[in-house]
Design a protein around this motif. Structure first.
Motif, PDB file in Angstrom:
ATOM      1  N   VAL A  81      49.257  -6.162 -26.714  1.00 33.11           N
ATOM      2  CA  VAL A  81      50.184  -7.235 -26.965  1.00 33.11           C
ATOM      3  C   VAL A  81      49.910  -7.836 -28.181  1.00 33.11           C
ATOM      4  N   LEU A  82      51.038  -8.119 -28.992  1.00 34.33           N
ATOM      5  CA  LEU A  82      51.036  -8.931 -30.355  1.00 34.33           C
ATOM      6  C   LEU A  82      52.037 -10.097 -30.243  1.00 34.33           C
ATOM      7  N   VAL A  83      51.655 -11.283 -30.306  1.00 36.12           N
ATOM      8  CA  VAL A  83      52.431 -12.438 -30.331  1.00 36.12           C
ATOM      9  C   VAL A  83      52.747 -12.733 -31.588  1.00 36.12           C
ATOM     10  N   VAL A  84      53.987 -12.887 -32.035  1.00 35.90           N
ATOM     11  CA  VAL A  84      54.542 -13.087 -33.330  1.00 35.90           C
ATOM     12  C   VAL A  84      55.284 -14.619 -33.311  1.00 35.90           C
ATOM     13  N   ALA A  85      56.173 -15.006 -32.311  1.00 43.31           N
ATOM     14  CA  ALA A  85      56.841 -16.006 -32.248  1.00 43.31           C
ATOM     15  C   ALA A  85      56.123 -17.472 -32.276  1.00 43.31           C
ATOM     16  N   ASN A  86      56.069 -18.149 -33.119  1.00 40.29           N
ATOM     17  CA  ASN A  86      55.464 -19.561 -33.361  1.00 40.29           C
ATOM     18  C   ASN A  86      55.746 -20.628 -32.216  1.00 40.29           C
ATOM     19  N   PRO A  87      54.620 -21.217 -31.677  1.00 40.06           N
ATOM     20  CA  PRO A  87      53.471 -21.515 -32.345  1.00 40.06           C
ATOM     21  C   PRO A  87      52.762 -19.946 -31.576  1.00 40.06           C
ATOM     22  N   ALA A  88      52.267 -18.913 -32.615  1.00 40.56           N
ATOM     23  CA  ALA A  88      51.851 -17.987 -32.157  1.00 40.56           C
ATOM     24  C   ALA A  88      50.447 -18.014 -31.326  1.00 40.56           C
ATOM     25  N   ASN A  89      49.768 -18.607 -31.821  1.00 39.66           N
ATOM     26  CA  ASN A  89      48.336 -18.725 -31.065  1.00 39.66           C
ATOM     27  C   ASN A  89      48.319 -19.153 -29.905  1.00 39.66           C
ATOM     28  N   THR A  90      49.017 -20.241 -29.614  1.00 35.15           N
ATOM     29  CA  THR A  90      49.160 -21.013 -28.334  1.00 35.15           C
ATOM     30  C   THR A  90      50.076 -20.124 -27.379  1.00 35.15           C
ATOM     31  N   ASN A  91      51.057 -19.587 -27.928  1.00 36.53           N
ATOM     32  CA  ASN A  91      52.054 -18.716 -27.098  1.00 36.53           C
ATOM     33  C   ASN A  91      51.279 -17.584 -26.406  1.00 36.53           C
ATOM     34  N   ALA A 202      57.412  -8.383 -40.185  1.00 40.01           N
ATOM     35  CA  ALA A 202      57.610  -7.022 -39.775  1.00 40.01           C
ATOM     36  C   ALA A 202      56.546  -6.025 -40.322  1.00 40.01           C
ATOM     37  N   SER A 203      56.469  -6.061 -41.478  1.00 41.54           N
ATOM     38  CA  SER A 203      55.536  -5.121 -42.086  1.00 41.54           C
ATOM     39  C   SER A 203      54.160  -5.546 -41.757  1.00 41.54           C
ATOM     40  N   SER A 204      53.745  -6.859 -41.704  1.00 42.58           N
ATOM     41  CA  SER A 204      52.537  -7.208 -41.354  1.00 42.58           C
ATOM     42  C   SER A 204      52.269  -6.805 -39.757  1.00 42.58           C
ATOM     43  N   ALA A 205      53.232  -7.008 -39.029  1.00 39.29           N
ATOM     44  CA  ALA A 205      53.130  -6.644 -37.831  1.00 39.29           C
ATOM     45  C   ALA A 205      52.826  -5.091 -37.454  1.00 39.29           C
ATOM     46  N   CYS A 206      53.407  -4.472 -38.166  1.00 39.51           N
ATOM     47  CA  CYS A 206      53.024  -2.956 -38.402  1.00 39.51           C
ATOM     48  C   CYS A 206      51.608  -2.773 -38.885  1.00 39.51           C
ATOM     49  N   ASP A 207      51.071  -3.492 -39.733  1.00 38.63           N
ATOM     50  CA  ASP A 207      49.846  -3.489 -40.328  1.00 38.63           C
ATOM     51  C   ASP A 207      48.819  -3.600 -39.117  1.00 38.63           C
ATOM     52  N   HIS A 208      49.229  -4.744 -38.464  1.00 43.09           N
ATOM     53  CA  HIS A 208      48.285  -5.502 -37.269  1.00 43.09           C
ATOM     54  C   HIS A 208      47.809  -4.293 -36.142  1.00 43.09           C
ATOM     55  N   ILE A 209      49.079  -3.883 -35.764  1.00 42.25           N
ATOM     56  CA  ILE A 209      49.002  -2.602 -34.717  1.00 42.25           C
ATOM     57  C   ILE A 209      48.422  -1.232 -35.107  1.00 42.25           C
ATOM     58  N   HIS A 210      48.766  -0.952 -36.414  1.00 41.71           N
ATOM     59  CA  HIS A 210      48.178   0.179 -36.841  1.00 41.71           C
ATOM     60  C   HIS A 210      46.763   0.061 -36.959  1.00 41.71           C
ATOM     61  N   ASN A 211      46.218  -1.020 -37.474  1.00 42.47           N
ATOM     62  CA  ASN A 211      44.781  -1.118 -37.866  1.00 42.47           C
ATOM     63  C   ASN A 211      44.337  -0.974 -36.213  1.00 42.47           C
ATOM     64  N   TRP A 212      44.747  -1.676 -35.112  1.00 45.04           N
ATOM     65  CA  TRP A 212      43.980  -1.902 -33.913  1.00 45.04           C
ATOM     66  C   TRP A 212      44.208  -0.538 -33.306  1.00 45.04           C
ATOM     67  N   VAL A 213      45.206   0.281 -33.565  1.00 46.74           N
ATOM     68  CA  VAL A 213      45.271   1.348 -32.720  1.00 46.74           C
ATOM     69  C   VAL A 213      44.456   2.319 -33.279  1.00 46.74           C
TER      70      VAL A 213
END
Length: 289
Positions: A81-91, A202-213
């Motif tokens: 799970v990757l949360v993007v919507a702010n406040p992202a950490n607390t969400n 969106a590009s950074s979300a892609c980077d996040h998941i790509h590195n994680w996986v």
């Protein structure tokens, strides 16, 4: 807007790889149902070879996405799970509360956008390719208190690997201007575009998941908002951005980095904000998160 920018990246294999077929589950609110169908039409028209099916719906249970209750009821326990919507950490903390069957290590939030923003600023300052800049760190909250730390960052040059602080040779820029620019970058883009930074998010979300996986490259780390285990003195139980490496679908916080007094103070400020956000969210929900 982030979703609109993200779906073609996923469908092209930029997130999970060029050989991984995907089924996209797209969720929006009821008033946006017609626009959502238009996005589905565009995806069909693009004829992405990896895109095997599209589920476009306003029914959260059908989509199996976006809300904790749906994840808890419908998603596999090992989902990422990757949360993007702010406040992202607390969400992300709130999501964890209402999706207790999902392991805490599988719930993260996006600070890779801030990580990439810091790299972008450094690469422009030094007139080098962004790919040559490595190991910046984003500490803390995805907010105006985040701290871009360059003390361990390097640049690959024709003369070998050099430290960013040595090459920039301007502590005022590194300790003031860079930090403020990265902290306020989202607001600056909204002012310029009159819209949010959907493409870079969106590009950074892609980077996040790509590195994680798929794993991080040897000797490098990225920044992810993850569940604190107390590393670097950060309060246990917060979702806090740390430097992490990824291997075999798991992230690990990079340990043993030297933290100077300047960094410690910045890290404490953003931690304090996250503690306050957590307390406010708990108060609003009427239960501890």
């Amino acid at each position: 807007q982030i979703g609109y920018a993200l779906v073609p990246m996923i469908a092209r294999g930029l997130m999970l790889g060029p050989d991984q077929p995907v089924i996209l589950h797209l969720l929006d609110i009821e008033p946006a149902a017609e626009a959502l169908n238009g996005v589905k039409m565009e995806l069909i028209d693009a004829a992405f070879p990896l895109l095997k099916d599209i589920v476009a719906t306003t029914d959260v249970m059908e989509a199996c996405e976006a809300q904790a209750s749906a994840l808890e009821q419908q998603a596999a326990e090992n989902c990422k799970v990757l949360v993007v919507a702010n406040p992202a950490n607390t969400n992300a903390l709130i999501l964890k509360k209402f999706a207790p069957s999902i392991p805490e290590k599988n719930i993260t939030c996006l600070t890779m956008l801030d990580h990439n923003r810091a790299i972008g600023q450094i690469s422009e300052k030094l007139n080098v390719h962004a790919s040559d800049v490595k190991n910046v760190i984003i500490w803390g909250n995805h907010s105006s208190t985040l701290y871009p730390d360059v003390n361990h960052a390097t640049v690959t040059t024709t003369d070998g690997v050099k430290h960013v602080r040595e090459l920039v040779a301007d502590d005022h820029w590194l300790n003031k201007e860079l930090i403020t620019t990265v902290q306020q970058r989202g607001a600056a883009i909204i002012k310029a575009r009159k819209l949010s930074s959907a493409l870079s998010a969106a590009s950074s979300a892609c980077d996040h998941i790509h590195n994680w996986v798929n794993g991080t490259n040897k000797g490098t780390w990225i920044s992810m908002g993850v569940y604190s285990d107390g590393s670097y003195g950060i309060k246990h139980g917060l979702i806090y951005s740390f430097p992490v490496t990824c291997k075999n679908g798991e992230w690990s916080i990079v340990q043993g980095l030297k933290i100077d007094e300047f960094s410690r103070a910045k890290m404490d400020v953003t931690e304090k904000e996250l503690i306050e956000e957590k307390e406010l969210a708990s108060s609003c929900l009427g239960q501890s998160i």
